[in-house]
Enzyme design. Structure first.
Site, PDB file in Angstrom:
ATOM      1  N   LYS A  23       0.844  -1.211   0.000  1.00  0.00           N
ATOM      2  CA  LYS A  23       0.000   0.000   0.000  1.00  0.00           C
ATOM      3  C   LYS A  23       0.873   1.253   0.000  1.00  0.00           C
ATOM      4  CE  LYS A  23      -2.861   0.769   3.644  1.00  0.00           C
ATOM      5  NZ  LYS A  23      -2.629   2.111   4.191  1.00  0.00           N
ATOM      6  N   SER A  24       1.863   1.296   0.877  1.00  0.00           N
ATOM      7  CA  SER A  24       2.709   2.496   0.967  1.00  0.00           C
ATOM      8  C   SER A  24       3.424   2.758  -0.359  1.00  0.00           C
ATOM      9  CB  SER A  24       3.771   2.304   2.053  1.00  0.00           C
ATOM     10  OG  SER A  24       3.170   2.194   3.312  1.00  0.00           O
ATOM     11  N   ARG A  28       2.901   5.924  -3.262  1.00  0.00           N
ATOM     12  CA  ARG A  28       4.049   6.767  -3.637  1.00  0.00           C
ATOM     13  C   ARG A  28       4.334   6.682  -5.131  1.00  0.00           C
ATOM     14  NH1 ARG A  28       4.213   5.607   1.611  1.00  0.00           N
ATOM     15  NH2 ARG A  28       5.450   6.837   3.087  1.00  0.00           N
ATOM     16  N   GLY A  95      -4.988   7.921   5.291  1.00  0.00           N
ATOM     17  CA  GLY A  95      -4.086   8.859   5.965  1.00  0.00           C
ATOM     18  C   GLY A  95      -2.867   9.166   5.104  1.00  0.00           C
ATOM     19  N   SER A 168       7.105   8.829  12.191  1.00  0.00           N
ATOM     20  CA  SER A 168       5.999   8.639  11.250  1.00  0.00           C
ATOM     21  C   SER A 168       6.481   8.882   9.833  1.00  0.00           C
ATOM     22  CB  SER A 168       4.863   9.619  11.581  1.00  0.00           C
ATOM     23  OG  SER A 168       4.027   9.788  10.446  1.00  0.00           O
ATOM     24  N   GLN A 170       4.624   9.128   7.331  1.00  0.00           N
ATOM     25  CA  GLN A 170       3.729  10.081   6.651  1.00  0.00           C
ATOM     26  C   GLN A 170       4.188  11.506   6.920  1.00  0.00           C
ATOM     27  OE1 GLN A 170      -0.254   8.979   7.828  1.00  0.00           O
ATOM     28  NE2 GLN A 170      -0.173   7.062   6.677  1.00  0.00           N
ATOM     29  N   ASP A 316       1.606  -1.358  11.965  1.00  0.00           N
ATOM     30  CA  ASP A 316       0.331  -1.809  11.380  1.00  0.00           C
ATOM     31  C   ASP A 316       0.018  -3.265  11.708  1.00  0.00           C
ATOM     32  OD1 ASP A 316      -0.022   0.696  10.334  1.00  0.00           O
ATOM     33  OD2 ASP A 316       0.683   0.179   8.323  1.00  0.00           O
ATOM     34  N   LYS A 343      -4.672   5.612  14.612  1.00  0.00           N
ATOM     35  CA  LYS A 343      -4.749   4.906  13.326  1.00  0.00           C
ATOM     36  C   LYS A 343      -6.212   4.945  12.841  1.00  0.00           C
ATOM     37  CE  LYS A 343      -0.458   4.059  12.905  1.00  0.00           C
ATOM     38  NZ  LYS A 343       0.289   4.756  11.859  1.00  0.00           N
ATOM     39  N   ARG A 347      -6.645   1.657  17.881  1.00  0.00           N
ATOM     40  CA  ARG A 347      -6.444   0.197  17.812  1.00  0.00           C
ATOM     41  C   ARG A 347      -6.118  -0.430  19.164  1.00  0.00           C
ATOM     42  NH1 ARG A 347      -3.460  -0.079  11.891  1.00  0.00           N
ATOM     43  NH2 ARG A 347      -5.382   0.030  10.678  1.00  0.00           N
TER      44      ARG A 347
HETATM   45  C1  S3P Z   1       2.354   4.720   6.201  1.00  0.00           C
HETATM   46  C2  S3P Z   1       2.932   5.028   7.399  1.00  0.00           C
HETATM   47  C3  S3P Z   1       2.417   4.557   8.693  1.00  0.00           C
HETATM   48  C4  S3P Z   1       1.453   3.397   8.535  1.00  0.00           C
HETATM   49  C5  S3P Z   1       0.455   3.633   7.433  1.00  0.00           C
HETATM   50  C6  S3P Z   1       1.176   3.846   6.107  1.00  0.00           C
HETATM   51  C7  S3P Z   1       2.961   5.265   4.962  1.00  0.00           C
HETATM   52  O1  S3P Z   1       1.745   5.628   9.315  1.00  0.00           O
HETATM   53  O2  S3P Z   1       0.778   3.161   9.747  1.00  0.00           O
HETATM   54  O3  S3P Z   1      -0.405   2.522   7.308  1.00  0.00           O
HETATM   55  O4  S3P Z   1       2.622   4.797   3.858  1.00  0.00           O
HETATM   56  O5  S3P Z   1       3.783   6.182   5.072  1.00  0.00           O
HETATM   57  P1  S3P Z   1       2.536   6.741  10.181  1.00  0.00           P
HETATM   58  O6  S3P Z   1       3.481   7.401   9.267  1.00  0.00           O
HETATM   59  O7  S3P Z   1       1.487   7.689  10.668  1.00  0.00           O
HETATM   60  O8  S3P Z   1       3.196   5.982  11.288  1.00  0.00           O
END
Ligand code: S3P
Length: 431
Positions: A23-24, A28, A95, A168, A170, A316, A343, A347
């Site tokens: 997913k990440s 990107r 997010g 984080s 993100q 996660d 999250k 959780r």
């Molecule tokens: C993610 C970073 C994580 C993760 C999320 C995906 C990303 O969050 O929990 O599912 O793709 O950068 P955080 O950056 O808030 O920890």
């Protein structure tokens, strides 16, 4: 809202699957492809709802994106090519879409408004809007820009050195993406290293990124060049079947082509420490990301302590690790994991509420969970609830496999966020 009858009381899980794309990395690839010059191709893209939200947002920003199944083509617009959209940008439940897009939009001279679902509306956005404002971005929104809806009027940015209070990816990625458009060198330092897919992929798109322990630096004004991205299988999706194979009887599961980026493999360390029979084969590097095949067999597990710098490497996976802990002998303590509260759901609470319904011995703490094992989980006419959180839903569906009785999952559709084929894969592996 859909309710689903879950499969219970399986005799074993055997066979081989390839879990969907990470997913990440899928998010990107679309974002950097949109900002690059030329046509980016994405292979084994995760066509889950979150990543489809990212595609839809960039299409509204004037980027031509075509998708056929898990193959995607993005006609990059370059760093200055995004167009002002007519409508609002809907990030859905994602997010990553929200926070990374804020970093991108901070430097683009257009006006945009980001909205999302009820879960997104509760997630803290101040952690990115505050540093982005200090770079000069004009961002406003509910509760002074802490929550969606958020509106951004992008423009000239200046570089900063931001010391993030949380590990984080993100937050780190939002600042790096703003930094790419800022004057000078932007730096982000985090308390522990979070997932580094942004750093790796920006380099694949031709950018120079400097990494010194927990500090990442980027020089503004660098141009990105389109590339081909091969997305590895998502270790966070694989985690559900790694756990299932370890706790179900008579099981042996092979998961092919799973991403093994060391910033994400905390689940493998934990499974090994708990005593799981887990082997990694066919290890190689693809597109700057390590991948391999994982084999897991039915295992005798023991409780362990999880905390510190391990937490960002498995954040996660804590819902499924909690289920593993119910099936392990002894106590498992999960600490330093306050981030779980922000999250898709809180959780700490949702894991405890739902596993308690099945008879688990689980206590919440201020920064984690304490689980006493081993308990035989029971599911006599139990209705469990995903609370709209994909990872809670999948954890409960795996729990069902090792219970006898009758178990229904409320809001099972949440699973489409990251693993649309999840129930098909349960079916394929079940005997
Ligand atoms: C993610 C970073 C994580 C993760 C999320 C995906 C990303 O969050 O929990 O599912 O793709 O950068 P955080 O950056 O808030 O920890």
């Amino acid at each position: 809202m859909s309710e689903r009858q879950l499969q219970t009381n399986i005799k074993g899980l055997t066979g081989e699957i390839e879990v969907p794309g990470d997913k990440s990395i899928s998010h990107r690839a679309v974002m950097f492809g949109a900002l690059a010059e030329g046509k980016t191709t994405i292979h084994h893209f995760l066509a889950g709802e979150d990543c489809l939200s990212t595609i839809a947002c960039f299409q509204q920003l004037g980027v031509a994106i075509r998708r056929e199944g898990d193959y995607v083509e993005v006609d990059g617009k370059g760093l200055h090519g995004l167009k002002e959209p007519i409508g609002v940008l809907d990030v859905g439940n994602s997010g990553t879409t929200t926070r990374l897009m804020l970093g991108i939009l901070a430097g683009v001279p257009i006006h945009t408004t980001l909205i999302g679902d009820d879960s997104i509306a509760k997630r803290p956005m101040g952690r990115v809007t505050v540093p982005l404002r200090s770079m000069g971005a004009k961002i406003d929104g509910r509760e002074h820009g802490q929550f969606t809806p958020l509106s951004v009027r992008g423009g000239e940015l200046k570089s900063i050195h931001y010391h993030s209070p949380v590990a984080s990816a993100q937050v780190k990625s939002a600042i790096i993406l703003a930094g790419l458009q800022a004057q000078g060198i932007t730096k982000v330092t985090e308390p522990f290293t979070s997932r580094d897919h942004t750093e790796r992929m920006l380099q694949a798109f031709g950018a120079t990124i400097d990494i010194d322990q927990t500090t990442v630096s980027v020089q503004g004004g660098q141009r990105l060049k389109a590339t081909a991205v091969y997305v590895p299988g998502d270790i966070s999706s694989a985690a559900f079947f790694l756990a299932a194979g370890a706790i179900a009887p008579n099981s042996c599961i092979v998961l092919k082509n799973v991403g093994l980026n060391p910033t994400r493999t905390g689940i493998i360390d934990v499974l090994k420490q708990m005593g799981a029979q887990l082997t990694i084969t066919n290890e190689r590097v693809q597109n700057g990301e390590p991948i391999g095949d994982l084999t897991v067999e039915t295992s005798e597990l023991k409780g362990i302590e999880i905390g510190g710098d391990l937490i960002p490497r498995l954040i996660d996976e804590i819902p499924i690790i909690s289920l593993l802990a119910t099936q392990a002998h002894g106590k498992t303590v999960i600490k330093d994991a306050e981030e779980l509260k922000v999250k898709e759901t809180n959780r700490i609470d949702t894991v405890a509420i739902e596993l308690t319904k099945l008879g688990a011995d689980i206590t919440t703490t201020a920064d984690g969970l304490i689980i006493q094992g081993r308990t035989s989980l029971v599911s006599e006419h139990v209705q469990v609830d995903s609370h709209g959180d994909h990872r809670i839903g999948m954890m409960l569906a795996i729990a069902a496999l090792v219970t006898s009785g009758d178990m229904k999952l409320k809001r099972s559709e949440a699973i489409h966020v990251s693993y649309p084929q999840f129930f098909e894969h349960v079916e394929v592996l079940s005997q």
